[in-house]
Design a protein around this motif. Structure first.
Motif, PDB file in Angstrom:
ATOM      1  N   VAL A 172     -29.103  -5.974  63.711  1.00  0.00           N
ATOM      2  CA  VAL A 172     -28.284  -5.501  64.830  1.00  0.00           C
ATOM      3  C   VAL A 172     -29.241  -5.145  65.968  1.00  0.00           C
ATOM      4  O   VAL A 172     -29.887  -4.101  65.943  1.00  0.00           O
ATOM      5  CB  VAL A 172     -27.454  -4.253  64.435  1.00  0.00           C
ATOM      6  N   GLY A 173     -29.350  -6.041  66.953  1.00  0.00           N
ATOM      7  CA  GLY A 173     -30.290  -5.811  68.065  1.00  0.00           C
ATOM      8  C   GLY A 173     -31.712  -5.703  67.538  1.00  0.00           C
ATOM      9  O   GLY A 173     -32.214  -6.606  66.866  1.00  0.00           O
ATOM     10  N   ASN A 174     -32.344  -4.559  67.825  1.00  0.00           N
ATOM     11  CA  ASN A 174     -33.731  -4.346  67.376  1.00  0.00           C
ATOM     12  C   ASN A 174     -33.821  -3.735  65.979  1.00  0.00           C
ATOM     13  O   ASN A 174     -34.909  -3.371  65.537  1.00  0.00           O
ATOM     14  CB  ASN A 174     -34.463  -3.403  68.350  1.00  0.00           C
ATOM     15  N   TYR A 175     -32.679  -3.570  65.338  1.00  0.00           N
ATOM     16  CA  TYR A 175     -32.670  -2.880  64.049  1.00  0.00           C
ATOM     17  C   TYR A 175     -32.318  -3.828  62.906  1.00  0.00           C
ATOM     18  O   TYR A 175     -31.572  -4.788  63.088  1.00  0.00           O
ATOM     19  CB  TYR A 175     -31.642  -1.733  64.070  1.00  0.00           C
ATOM     20  N   GLU A 176     -32.839  -3.498  61.742  1.00  0.00           N
ATOM     21  CA  GLU A 176     -32.415  -4.161  60.514  1.00  0.00           C
ATOM     22  C   GLU A 176     -31.826  -3.109  59.600  1.00  0.00           C
ATOM     23  O   GLU A 176     -32.374  -2.009  59.490  1.00  0.00           O
ATOM     24  CB  GLU A 176     -33.615  -4.819  59.810  1.00  0.00           C
ATOM     25  N   VAL A 177     -30.716  -3.446  58.956  1.00  0.00           N
ATOM     26  CA  VAL A 177     -30.060  -2.497  58.046  1.00  0.00           C
ATOM     27  C   VAL A 177     -30.000  -3.110  56.657  1.00  0.00           C
ATOM     28  O   VAL A 177     -29.539  -4.233  56.484  1.00  0.00           O
ATOM     29  CB  VAL A 177     -28.603  -2.205  58.485  1.00  0.00           C
ATOM     30  N   LEU A 178     -30.478  -2.353  55.681  1.00  0.00           N
ATOM     31  CA  LEU A 178     -30.355  -2.746  54.275  1.00  0.00           C
ATOM     32  C   LEU A 178     -29.392  -1.772  53.609  1.00  0.00           C
ATOM     33  O   LEU A 178     -29.402  -0.581  53.919  1.00  0.00           O
ATOM     34  CB  LEU A 178     -31.695  -2.627  53.544  1.00  0.00           C
ATOM     35  N   LEU A 179     -28.583  -2.296  52.707  1.00  0.00           N
ATOM     36  CA  LEU A 179     -27.745  -1.428  51.868  1.00  0.00           C
ATOM     37  C   LEU A 179     -28.337  -1.430  50.473  1.00  0.00           C
ATOM     38  O   LEU A 179     -28.659  -2.499  49.942  1.00  0.00           O
ATOM     39  CB  LEU A 179     -26.323  -1.964  51.790  1.00  0.00           C
ATOM     40  N   ALA A 180     -28.494  -0.263  49.870  1.00  0.00           N
ATOM     41  CA  ALA A 180     -29.095  -0.186  48.532  1.00  0.00           C
ATOM     42  C   ALA A 180     -28.335   0.821  47.682  1.00  0.00           C
ATOM     43  O   ALA A 180     -27.604   1.664  48.203  1.00  0.00           O
ATOM     44  CB  ALA A 180     -30.557   0.232  48.648  1.00  0.00           C
ATOM     45  N   ARG A 181     -28.525   0.734  46.384  1.00  0.00           N
ATOM     46  CA  ARG A 181     -27.997   1.774  45.496  1.00  0.00           C
ATOM     47  C   ARG A 181     -28.618   3.098  45.909  1.00  0.00           C
ATOM     48  O   ARG A 181     -29.813   3.165  46.249  1.00  0.00           O
ATOM     49  CB  ARG A 181     -28.386   1.478  44.045  1.00  0.00           C
ATOM     50  N   ALA A 182     -27.816   4.153  45.861  1.00  0.00           N
ATOM     51  CA  ALA A 182     -28.291   5.472  46.315  1.00  0.00           C
ATOM     52  C   ALA A 182     -29.617   5.851  45.662  1.00  0.00           C
ATOM     53  O   ALA A 182     -30.517   6.383  46.319  1.00  0.00           O
ATOM     54  CB  ALA A 182     -27.231   6.526  46.021  1.00  0.00           C
ATOM     55  N   PHE A 183     -29.771   5.545  44.370  1.00  0.00           N
ATOM     56  CA  PHE A 183     -30.979   5.941  43.648  1.00  0.00           C
ATOM     57  C   PHE A 183     -32.223   5.159  44.081  1.00  0.00           C
ATOM     58  O   PHE A 183     -33.339   5.560  43.787  1.00  0.00           O
ATOM     59  CB  PHE A 183     -30.770   5.787  42.130  1.00  0.00           C
TER      60      PHE A 183
END
Length: 205
Positions: free
Chosen positions: A37-48
Motif C-alpha cells: 500500500v503506497g510506501n508500506y508493506e503489510v504482512l498478516l501473521a498468527r498472533a504468536f
C-alpha cells in the motif's frame, strides 16, 4: 516501512489506530500473505509469530503483551496501545477449585507454557504443563488436564465450559513493537509513527 499485524482479535484495532495515525493499510486479500500500500508493506501473521517477525527484520508490528512475554523476543516496545485489554488467568472446574499454592502435581493446559511455568515456580509449586494450540477449555472437560491458563475477556467461555477463574496471572494489552535495527536505520519514520500514535491515544482512541 514494513508492518506485520496479527490475525484475529487485534487486527481491527491495529488497522484503526494506524489509520488514525495517518497510515492507511489494507490487510492482504484472502490467500495473499503480503499487501503493498503506497510506501508500506503489510504482512498478516498468527498472533504468536508477530514478535518473531519483528525481531528478525520486519520494521513494526502489533501484538498482545501475553505473546511478547511468552515469546521473550528481543524487540523495542515504545508504546502500550489502548485496545486488546484482557487478562491471562488460571482457571479450573467449578467443583474442584483450590488455590494455586495447592496445585502440586496438577496438570495445566495452556498456550503459554513459559509464563505458566514461571508463575508456578514463583510459588514453589511443581506442575505438569501441557501445551495446546486451541480450545484450551476442553482439556479439563475431557479429563486430560486439571486446570488451564488462558486469556479471559468476559469470562463467558469459561462459564460455558463449567470453569471458574482462580487467579489473574497478568493483565494483557496490545503493544507496538519495533525492530531494533529499524529503530536506527529508519529513526525518523519510526519516531514520527510513535509520536502520531501517542497523539491518537492522547485524544481518546
Amino acid at each position: 516501512m514494513r508492518f506485520v499485524l496479527p490475525k484475529g482479535r487485534l487486527l481491527q484495532g491495529s488497522l484503526e489506530v494506524l489509520r488514525r495515525a495517518g497510515i492507511e493499510l489494507r490487510p492482504p486479500a484472502e490467500r495473499r500473505l503480503i499487501e503493498r500500500v503506497g510506501n508500506y508493506e503489510v504482512l498478516l501473521a498468527r498472533a504468536f509469530d508477530v514478535p518473531v517477525y519483528v525481531e528478525y527484520g520486519i520494521d513494526v508490528g502489533i501484538s498482545g503483551s501475553d505473546v511478547v512475554e511468552e515469546r521473550g523476543s528481543d524487540v523495542l516496545i515504545p508504546l502500550e496501545l489502548p485496545f486488546g485489554k484482557c487478562r491471562l488467568s488460571l482457571a479450573m472446574p467449578a467443583g474442584k477449585v483450590v488455590g494455586p499454592e495447592e496445585m502440586d502435581g496438577y496438570r495445566i493446559a495452556t498456550k503459554y507454557p513459559k509464563i505458566t511455568r514461571r508463575f508456578f515456580e514463583s510459588l514453589n509449586v511443581e506442575v505438569d504443563v501441557l501445551k495446546l494450540h486451541g480450545s484450551i477449555e476442553l482439556a479439563p472437560k475431557i479429563g486430560i488436564a486439571d486446570a488451564i491458563v488462558d486469556i479471559v475477556e468476559t469470562g463467558n467461555t469459561l462459564r460455558a465450559n463449567g470453569l471458574v477463574e482462580v487467579e489473574k496471572i497478568m493483565d494483557v494489552s496490545a503493544l507496538l513493537l519495533v525492530n531494533r535495527i529499524a529503530q536506527k536505520t529508519k529513526f525518523e519514520e519510526i519516531n514520527e509513527l510513535v509520536f502520531a500514535i501517542k497523539e491518537v491515544i492522547r485524544n481518546g482512541f
